[in-house]
Structure formats: C-alpha cells, structure tokens
Design a protein around this motif. Sequence first.
Motif, short mmCIF file in Angstrom:
data_model
loop_
_atom_site.label_atom_id
_atom_site.label_comp_id
_atom_site.label_asym_id
_atom_site.label_seq_id
_atom_site.Cartn_x
_atom_site.Cartn_y
_atom_site.Cartn_z
N ARG A 16 41.55 36.90 43.53
CA ARG A 16 42.24 36.73 42.22
C ARG A 16 42.26 37.92 41.32
NH1 ARG A 16 39.95 30.69 41.27
NH2 ARG A 16 41.10 29.81 42.85
N ASN A 31 45.82 38.80 42.15
CA ASN A 31 46.65 37.87 41.62
C ASN A 31 45.73 36.68 40.91
OD1 ASN A 31 48.50 35.67 41.17
ND2 ASN A 31 49.08 35.18 43.09
N PRO A 32 45.53 36.50 39.79
CA PRO A 32 44.53 35.61 39.07
C PRO A 32 45.04 34.25 39.17
CG PRO A 32 45.33 37.41 37.51
CD PRO A 32 46.26 37.48 38.60
N ALA A 33 46.59 33.94 39.40
CA ALA A 33 47.01 32.53 39.55
C ALA A 33 46.58 32.26 41.09
CB ALA A 33 48.21 32.46 39.07
N SER A 34 46.24 32.95 41.90
CA SER A 34 46.05 32.63 43.44
C SER A 34 45.20 31.35 43.49
CB SER A 34 45.59 33.77 44.18
OG SER A 34 45.44 33.02 45.56
#
Lengths: 142, 257
Positions: free
Chosen positions: A96, A99-102
């Motif tokens: 994350r 990609n923090p939304a992963s």
Amino acid sequence: MFAALAFSAAATPAICAPLAAFEVVNDGIPVALTNAPGDAIRGRMIVGNRQIGMCMLCHQAPIAEDRFQGDISTNFAGVGARWTVPQLRLRIVNSRQINPASVMPAFYRTDGLERVTATARDKPILDAQQVEDVVSWLVSLK
Amino acid sequence: MRKIGVATRVIALAMLGFVSLAVAQSTRQSGFDFMQPATQALQKDDTQNPAMLWVKDGQAIWAQRDGATQKSCADCHGDIKRTRGVAARYPQYSAEAKGVINLSQQINQCRTTHQQAKAWPAEDASLLGVETAIAVESRGQPLAPPAQSQLVDAQKRGEAAFDRRIGQVDLSCRDCHESLAGKRLGGNIIPQGHPTGYPIYRLEWQAVGSLQRRLRNCMTAVRSEPYPYGASELVDLEAYLANRAAGMQLESPGVRP
C-alpha cells in the motif's frame, strides 16, 4: 468453509518484538530485513499456507497440490522476472506504500491498524525472516 | 510502474472519478446467485431446506403462553401470517427501546415487556426459530426500511463502518463486497454481502444463524475484534445493509455453504 480459509489468526508469528528498521528506495527495499538469507523452500510453504502467508486466497502460483487458488490477483509464475528482489520485498512488506487503495494487505506492518484482535495485536502478519523466505521463493520463479 | 489486477484498475479509475464503486441498483445480486446449484436447490425446496425445522419450532413457540403474564405471541398478534412484511422493515427505530433495533431484539423486547419472560440469549435456538418463522412470512417482499430520522443516522454510521478498513489484514467490508464481489477468495466466491437471506442455515455451522453471526465471522476473518452480539455497531451495519439492499426480495431462510 470461509472460517477455515479466511485469514484466521491461529498461526500469526509468536513474536512481539519491534519491527526491523528498513528504508524504501524508489519502489523497493534494497536491504534485507534479516542477516540470515531467505530460504526459498520455506518461502514456498509460507506462500501456500492459508493461515501463514495466505497469498493463495488472492493469487495463483505453480503449487499444483493447491486446488483452491483465488482469482483476485496475479499468477506468481514468472514473478521473479517481473520484479527485482527490492521491489518484491516492498510489495510484501507494504504494497500500500505503492498503491494505497490496493486490497493486498501489508504483511510487515503493525501501525495504523484498527480493532486488531488480541492474538494478532502488535504483530505483523509475517515476521522479518518469513518475508525474506517468501522473497527468495518468488524471485526464483523466472 | 506496472499495475496488474482488475481490482487495481477499477480502484484507480474510481479514484480518477470515472466509475463508481457502489454496486449499481441493476447489478445487485443476492448471495443465492453466487452459490452452487446443489446449495441453491437446498434453499429452494422447503422439504429439503434444513432451516424449515427451526421455522416449525418458531411457529410452535408463537402459540405458546409464556412468562409471568402467560401470554403468547399469538395472543397479541394473532396468526403469524399477519406478520407479512414485518421482517422486511427491520432494523427500525423503536420508541420503547429508544434506539434502532433488529428483529431479534424486538422479539426479546416483547418477551420482557409483554410476556414478562426472560430474554433469550443471542443465537438461542428458540429466538432464531421465532425470528425465522416471522421472516418466512415475508418471503418475496422487497426490503423496505422505514423513513425514520433515527434509522437514517444508524444507516450513516453503518456505512462509515462498511468503508473502514479493520483488523490485522486491514480490509473493509466494501473492499470485499464491492470491489471483489464475484471473485474467488481461495475456494469461496465473495458475494455482494446482501442481508436478504437471513436468518440462514449454514452448512458449515450445521445450524441456523443470524446476520450478526455472519458479520462477526467476516470481522474475525480479517483478524479484527468482532463486536459483541447486540452491539449498536452491529445493528448500525445491519441498518446500512438493509438500506443498501432496499427493494431486493427477502428470501429467508437462505442456505449458505
């Protein structure tokens, strides 16, 4: 079936020690988390184990005996050719950060989590050695 | 940097504002639709659906006098068939409870106030029996949460909880039940998480269980501390789920793997 396969807390590492310090450079962690090198055979076992690595809930891998592989994400076949060791290490430590939304959980992290159950509190999903073991198996999948 | 995985792409697009992650009205599907034909067959046929044993018990209890007042549910409410539509409206605000309550809490409220009997504990077979017997009467009815300001507040709190990542695995309900619905988590297909089949008979439990039992399972699954049965946080989530599924048909008692 779900309770059995879910990320059940039974086998989290029995450590409560602070996490090893590490530095993120570009999109990787260049320096290993442990002094002992990773063990690819143990890594394969961790990846395939639903309670420890739980990777197969989401990924597929060349582990023929596993008949219930998830289809949420990629197949690990060739993953060692797609990424370098530092890149793989960061993806497992905390994808994350990339990609923090992963939906892929951070496996080596204890801060910023909410309502963690008592048996898992202040413990990362994998300990430092387990992260290194997983990295060394993945990088062998060219 | 390479980005792989449908989920990532959908999330990335959503962040750019191109698509909404909310399950669109037209694409809502019951958990039933994600099941194997054999499990669907169990649910569809009342002579095979194991939850019908609980329904029979619940119907018998409906007519039994109990408590200090020696009244039965039927003494106040008449034939259980008259409860048609009731299960489709819970959770709802109760002036008596001064809060939003679910159907099982309403049943227990009737027990303690009108029957002056002891409340049944959570997941008690008698409580689940009566709840399931009432739910069966609303089969095919659309979920219809009433317009009550207190209920709207509960739905909003529930929605916030639905979006919050929790547990050591750090996933939210929405992560699984919207972005990943229909995907395979190991051997399990992730449903959209609608409450339309509850109470359900779960093959894994070998018993009927409530929606709260299901929600607590999902919380434990991500290694988070589940709220205790009856906690307002669970009722808030139930209220949000009912609203998210508003208009979908009640199909209790569901059968789930």
